[in-house]
Scaffold this motif. Sequence first.
Motif, PDB file in Angstrom:
ATOM      1  N   VAL A 174      -2.594  58.220  11.454  1.00  0.00           N
ATOM      2  CA  VAL A 174      -1.551  59.099  10.941  1.00  0.00           C
ATOM      3  C   VAL A 174      -1.270  60.210  11.953  1.00  0.00           C
ATOM      4  CG1 VAL A 174      -0.959  60.756   9.139  1.00  0.00           C
ATOM      5  CG2 VAL A 174      -2.042  58.576   8.540  1.00  0.00           C
ATOM      6  N   ALA A 175      -2.343  60.802  12.526  1.00  0.00           N
ATOM      7  CA  ALA A 175      -2.162  61.898  13.485  1.00  0.00           C
ATOM      8  C   ALA A 175      -1.337  61.439  14.683  1.00  0.00           C
ATOM      9  CB  ALA A 175      -3.530  62.408  13.940  1.00  0.00           C
ATOM     10  N   ILE A 176      -1.665  60.245  15.197  1.00  0.00           N
ATOM     11  CA  ILE A 176      -0.944  59.730  16.359  1.00  0.00           C
ATOM     12  C   ILE A 176       0.509  59.461  15.986  1.00  0.00           C
ATOM     13  CG2 ILE A 176      -0.718  57.748  17.897  1.00  0.00           C
ATOM     14  CD1 ILE A 176      -3.140  58.589  18.868  1.00  0.00           C
ATOM     15  N   LEU A 177       0.668  58.862  14.805  1.00  0.00           N
ATOM     16  CA  LEU A 177       2.009  58.514  14.328  1.00  0.00           C
ATOM     17  C   LEU A 177       2.912  59.752  14.258  1.00  0.00           C
ATOM     18  CD1 LEU A 177       2.453  56.215  11.267  1.00  0.00           C
ATOM     19  CD2 LEU A 177       3.610  58.396  11.271  1.00  0.00           C
ATOM     20  N   GLU A 178       2.377  60.821  13.658  1.00  0.00           N
ATOM     21  CA  GLU A 178       3.174  62.047  13.510  1.00  0.00           C
ATOM     22  C   GLU A 178       3.493  62.622  14.887  1.00  0.00           C
ATOM     23  OE1 GLU A 178       2.535  64.240   9.940  1.00  0.00           O
ATOM     24  OE2 GLU A 178       3.377  62.223   9.626  1.00  0.00           O
ATOM     25  N   LYS A 179       2.533  62.571  15.771  1.00  0.00           N
ATOM     26  CA  LYS A 179       2.712  63.138  17.094  1.00  0.00           C
ATOM     27  C   LYS A 179       3.807  62.390  17.857  1.00  0.00           C
ATOM     28  CE  LYS A 179       0.651  66.071  17.848  1.00  0.00           C
ATOM     29  NZ  LYS A 179       1.111  67.442  17.518  1.00  0.00           N
ATOM     30  N   ILE A 180       3.775  61.076  17.775  1.00  0.00           N
ATOM     31  CA  ILE A 180       4.778  60.290  18.483  1.00  0.00           C
ATOM     32  C   ILE A 180       6.168  60.574  17.915  1.00  0.00           C
ATOM     33  CG2 ILE A 180       5.613  57.942  18.939  1.00  0.00           C
ATOM     34  CD1 ILE A 180       2.689  57.049  18.987  1.00  0.00           C
ATOM     35  N   ARG A 181       6.219  60.686  16.592  1.00  0.00           N
ATOM     36  CA  ARG A 181       7.501  60.965  15.966  1.00  0.00           C
ATOM     37  C   ARG A 181       8.033  62.328  16.440  1.00  0.00           C
ATOM     38  NH1 ARG A 181       9.007  59.287  10.769  1.00  0.00           N
ATOM     39  NH2 ARG A 181       6.892  59.345   9.997  1.00  0.00           N
ATOM     40  N   ALA A 182       7.143  63.326  16.474  1.00  0.00           N
ATOM     41  CA  ALA A 182       7.547  64.663  16.897  1.00  0.00           C
ATOM     42  C   ALA A 182       8.032  64.643  18.351  1.00  0.00           C
ATOM     43  CB  ALA A 182       6.376  65.628  16.744  1.00  0.00           C
ATOM     44  N   LEU A 183       7.297  63.935  19.182  1.00  0.00           N
ATOM     45  CA  LEU A 183       7.671  63.884  20.597  1.00  0.00           C
ATOM     46  C   LEU A 183       9.016  63.197  20.783  1.00  0.00           C
ATOM     47  CD1 LEU A 183       4.195  62.988  22.123  1.00  0.00           C
ATOM     48  CD2 LEU A 183       5.480  65.109  22.489  1.00  0.00           C
ATOM     49  N   ALA A 184       9.237  62.157  20.003  1.00  0.00           N
ATOM     50  CA  ALA A 184      10.503  61.435  20.132  1.00  0.00           C
ATOM     51  C   ALA A 184      11.662  62.342  19.738  1.00  0.00           C
ATOM     52  CB  ALA A 184      10.480  60.186  19.271  1.00  0.00           C
ATOM     53  N   GLN A 185      11.430  63.133  18.665  1.00  0.00           N
ATOM     54  CA  GLN A 185      12.512  64.000  18.186  1.00  0.00           C
ATOM     55  C   GLN A 185      12.684  65.211  19.077  1.00  0.00           C
ATOM     56  OE1 GLN A 185      11.458  64.363  14.087  1.00  0.00           O
ATOM     57  NE2 GLN A 185      12.536  62.477  13.548  1.00  0.00           N
ATOM     58  N   ASP A 186      11.739  65.432  19.953  1.00  0.00           N
ATOM     59  CA  ASP A 186      11.825  66.521  20.913  1.00  0.00           C
ATOM     60  C   ASP A 186      12.945  66.253  21.919  1.00  0.00           C
ATOM     61  OD1 ASP A 186      10.861  68.968  21.573  1.00  0.00           O
ATOM     62  OD2 ASP A 186       9.471  68.211  23.072  1.00  0.00           O
ATOM     63  N   GLN A 187      13.588  65.093  21.790  1.00  0.00           N
ATOM     64  CA  GLN A 187      14.774  64.761  22.588  1.00  0.00           C
ATOM     65  C   GLN A 187      14.481  64.574  24.079  1.00  0.00           C
ATOM     66  OE1 GLN A 187      18.352  65.081  21.412  1.00  0.00           O
ATOM     67  NE2 GLN A 187      17.433  64.824  19.401  1.00  0.00           N
ATOM     68  N   ARG A 188      13.232  64.390  24.436  1.00  0.00           N
ATOM     69  CA  ARG A 188      12.975  64.291  25.869  1.00  0.00           C
ATOM     70  C   ARG A 188      12.675  62.864  26.319  1.00  0.00           C
ATOM     71  NH1 ARG A 188       8.293  67.992  27.312  1.00  0.00           N
ATOM     72  NH2 ARG A 188       7.990  66.217  28.673  1.00  0.00           N
ATOM     73  N   VAL A 189      12.118  62.089  25.410  1.00  0.00           N
ATOM     74  CA  VAL A 189      11.596  60.795  25.840  1.00  0.00           C
ATOM     75  C   VAL A 189      12.063  59.681  24.923  1.00  0.00           C
ATOM     76  CG1 VAL A 189       9.510  59.532  26.436  1.00  0.00           C
ATOM     77  CG2 VAL A 189       9.526  62.028  26.534  1.00  0.00           C
ATOM     78  N   THR A 190      12.348  58.526  25.510  1.00  0.00           N
ATOM     79  CA  THR A 190      12.596  57.330  24.727  1.00  0.00           C
ATOM     80  C   THR A 190      11.288  56.545  24.679  1.00  0.00           C
ATOM     81  OG1 THR A 190      14.824  57.270  25.597  1.00  0.00           O
ATOM     82  CG2 THR A 190      14.020  55.265  24.542  1.00  0.00           C
ATOM     83  N   PHE A 191      10.907  56.052  23.508  1.00  0.00           N
ATOM     84  CA  PHE A 191       9.668  55.292  23.389  1.00  0.00           C
ATOM     85  C   PHE A 191       9.943  53.815  23.151  1.00  0.00           C
ATOM     86  CE2 PHE A 191       8.131  59.511  22.353  1.00  0.00           C
ATOM     87  CZ  PHE A 191       6.890  59.527  22.941  1.00  0.00           C
ATOM     88  N   VAL A 192       9.168  52.951  23.824  1.00  0.00           N
ATOM     89  CA  VAL A 192       9.104  51.537  23.444  1.00  0.00           C
ATOM     90  C   VAL A 192       7.662  51.274  23.046  1.00  0.00           C
ATOM     91  CG1 VAL A 192       9.335  49.151  24.167  1.00  0.00           C
ATOM     92  CG2 VAL A 192      10.956  50.859  25.005  1.00  0.00           C
ATOM     93  N   VAL A 193       7.453  50.856  21.796  1.00  0.00           N
ATOM     94  CA  VAL A 193       6.106  50.694  21.271  1.00  0.00           C
ATOM     95  C   VAL A 193       5.770  49.220  21.112  1.00  0.00           C
ATOM     96  CG1 VAL A 193       4.542  51.283  19.387  1.00  0.00           C
ATOM     97  CG2 VAL A 193       6.406  52.832  19.981  1.00  0.00           C
ATOM     98  N   VAL A 194       4.624  48.800  21.649  1.00  0.00           N
ATOM     99  CA  VAL A 194       4.099  47.467  21.350  1.00  0.00           C
ATOM    100  C   VAL A 194       3.000  47.682  20.331  1.00  0.00           C
ATOM    101  CG1 VAL A 194       2.965  45.416  22.241  1.00  0.00           C
ATOM    102  CG2 VAL A 194       4.573  46.674  23.679  1.00  0.00           C
ATOM    103  N   GLU A 195       3.148  47.105  19.154  1.00  0.00           N
ATOM    104  CA  GLU A 195       2.250  47.476  18.068  1.00  0.00           C
ATOM    105  C   GLU A 195       2.106  46.329  17.082  1.00  0.00           C
ATOM    106  OE1 GLU A 195       0.388  50.444  17.321  1.00  0.00           O
ATOM    107  OE2 GLU A 195      -0.293  48.816  16.034  1.00  0.00           O
ATOM    108  N   HIS A 196       0.862  46.084  16.639  1.00  0.00           N
ATOM    109  CA  HIS A 196       0.649  45.033  15.650  1.00  0.00           C
ATOM    110  C   HIS A 196       0.573  45.596  14.239  1.00  0.00           C
ATOM    111  CE1 HIS A 196       0.269  42.369  18.865  1.00  0.00           C
ATOM    112  NE2 HIS A 196      -0.898  42.803  19.282  1.00  0.00           N
ATOM    113  N   ASP A 197       0.445  46.913  14.138  1.00  0.00           N
ATOM    114  CA  ASP A 197       0.296  47.528  12.832  1.00  0.00           C
ATOM    115  C   ASP A 197       1.680  47.702  12.210  1.00  0.00           C
ATOM    116  OD1 ASP A 197       0.041  49.183  10.682  1.00  0.00           O
ATOM    117  OD2 ASP A 197      -1.575  50.364  11.561  1.00  0.00           O
ATOM    118  N   MET A 198       2.024  46.801  11.273  1.00  0.00           N
ATOM    119  CA  MET A 198       3.376  46.779  10.732  1.00  0.00           C
ATOM    120  C   MET A 198       3.711  48.039   9.944  1.00  0.00           C
ATOM    121  SD  MET A 198       5.015  44.304  11.823  1.00  0.00           S
ATOM    122  CE  MET A 198       4.423  43.212  13.073  1.00  0.00           C
ATOM    123  N   ASP A 199       2.715  48.612   9.254  1.00  0.00           N
ATOM    124  CA  ASP A 199       2.991  49.847   8.514  1.00  0.00           C
ATOM    125  C   ASP A 199       3.447  50.933   9.475  1.00  0.00           C
ATOM    126  OD1 ASP A 199       2.212  48.526   6.331  1.00  0.00           O
ATOM    127  OD2 ASP A 199       0.188  49.385   6.241  1.00  0.00           O
TER     128      ASP A 199
END
Lengths: 288, 493
Positions: free
Chosen positions: B156-181
């Motif tokens: 959850v902590a990582i998830l929130e952090k990534i979301r915050a960083l993405a909304q910080d308008q600085r970085v585009t993320f491409v995530v490779v992830e098996h965790d569907m939730d």
Amino acid sequence: MIEALLFQGLVGLSEAMYLWMVAAGLSLIFGVLRVLNFAHGSFYMLGAYLTLTALRAFGGNFWLALAALPGICVIAWGMERFFLRHVYHLEVAYQLLLTFAFVLIFDDLTRLVWGPVYQAPPTPRGLDRAVSVLGRPFPLYNLFILGVGVALGVGLWLLLERTRWGRLIRAAAMDREMASALGIRVPRLYTAVFVLGALLAGLGGALSLPIHAVSPGMGELIIIEAFIVVVVGGLGSLTGAFLSALLIGLLHAYGIVFLPVFEMALAFILMAVVLILRPWGLFGVREG
Amino acid sequence: MRIITAVIGPNGAGKTTLVNLLTGRLQPDAGRILFAGEEITGWPVPRRVHRGIGRSFQITNIFPRLSVAENVSLAVLSRLGLGRRMWRPFVGLAEVRQEAEALLREVGLQARADAPAGTLSHGDQRLLEIGISLATRPRLLFLDEPTAGLNPGERVAILEKIRALAQDQRVTFVVVEHDMDLVFALAGRIVVLHRGRVLAEGPPGAIRANPQVREVYLGEGEIAAAAAPSRPSLPVPSPAAPTPSGPLAAISPRAPAPAGPVLELQGVDVYYGQSHVLHGLSLRVARGEVVGLLGRNGAGKTTTLRAVMGLTPPRRGVIRCRGTAIAGWPPYEVARLGIGFVPDDRRIFPHLTTRENLELALVGLEGRQGWTVERVYELFPVLRAVDRSPGGALSGGEQKMLAIGRALMAGPELLLLDEPSEGLAPMVIQSLVQVLRSIRELGVTILVADQNAKFARAVIDRCYIIDRGVIRYEGTMAALWEDRETLTRYLAV
């Protein structure tokens, strides 16, 4: 002139056989265990000294004295079973340090037991004469060594390619984990391969006895050349080790005739060139 | 608008290949790659990194003995060019220090700035890694399984952090992830890959409802017909009436099963380094059963099988084979006990021929009645044609059959099959189904890990669903098939 060159080549090839016997074991052990054994030259040295002692005990009969070689197997078994086995999973630096420690230990033990001086027994009876090759006298013993070297090469090839045990060795070399999951007792196989490799080096040392004087430190001299052979031929490739031993034997033989000043450097230059152009060796497999 | 784009797809869909194309580790045979309007198709990796394409790796990649701040500072320094700054220590380093502190605030590690990085929790180390990646000022950042091996709180902590960083308008993320939730909570846009093609793309809601996507993950139709007993489509020896002289006859009459399961796991915990992969896993496989271990990529299926084989020994827990505790045994002793292993990546010995690969496995016999090469060829006729070919020259499907045949050679009582259907064409899967039924008729107990529910349904009796290293469901396959909610929750998207 041509005869002289061919004759010199024959001398080089027979000298190459000692190098081949050491390099064969070194390459085999690296190919299967993935360990570079610095102490491999020590087995060459110990083979020579054990045979020397047996020679004196058996009243100078060289062939009987070769019976001392199983002593090498016992030493190699102990080294693998109680020491080397515990560093396989560690970084390569630890393996090099451990095997280098064995170089120092074996050298000092040799000095303690046999003394620091050069010793040289006579050529075995029956092989102590010369035959005429290309109109010149050539030591029969050198021809014998050539024969032994080639026979060992063929024997090793048959062992690895044509026997069930050889197949297990090759499988473990290709994929240790899967080999283990099929029921191959990998640790036992590793011990056996290490002992076999050590025995090859020991045999080389024993057979060098009548030609080269023995002294503590002879192991370091041959291990450096053997490393060059293995690197040039390709780590883990026995064919590569055989052909590059021949190549380096010829390089020495002709180097001393044509470039006596650079003779010592030729093998190193060859290695440098191979490392730059084909880092995986002439017969090695490119990784990655 | 900047959003997180997630690329998902079953095994073999081409996710890793796609990422490698974008980072420059692979070059495309055709087509163009554009980044911010600029063509980068033929660019080498360093040039792409310089232009702002960064990547975070799956395995933690930090300097454990340096402090958290130093780890980030090093990354900042390398971007600024260490060589030019070396001779002006104070002015230069103050700048670096400030930037590093700002980055640590962004990922939420400022309180731990002076702690050696190696003492951070696993989750904080992942955050540090993201901080290090950000220090190179990427415009596009790849995250390769950012939550692998983390506990739910850390996820959850990582998830929130990534979301915050993405909304910080600085970085585009491409995530490779098996965790569907995680994927569905995080991504604004989802691209589904299947067999090297884009199957669907759109917002999470639309993807969830997309019938084609459900088909790929759950497999409705297609093999369902195969669930009813039918004649094999490839010449496979009939399991129904093995004649005594038939190739499969010798093993068939087995002694009646003694009491107790063939395989039993109790409270098994497995770690890869710091990653806690299996959490108190328990399961049982009774004699003669075909049991499925179903779950998505990264759920822990392979690890479970490897733990049984002794390839990844458990840190805690009990594993019993016919009552013998085997946890901690070396793999060769487990194999000799009568457990055959078919790994997902086949692991054929490339320089041994097909026949040699098969004969090699006889080493694990331990007095059991083994198979002959001839019997394996009766089961897999295609292998006969490649009898003398080196294993490395075989096709993926042939290697798969060879891997199964090899495991059968030592006459195992229990067969562990890892992802047998992965990457196989539907026709081949069809015949694989028949083969597994034949093997089962011979009395071999099978534990099969797969993510293809449609394949599993055609083969197995009873199944466990594993998700993030925990068993979430146990029951018959028929019951699971009726339980669409569970099926969708753990196997679909």
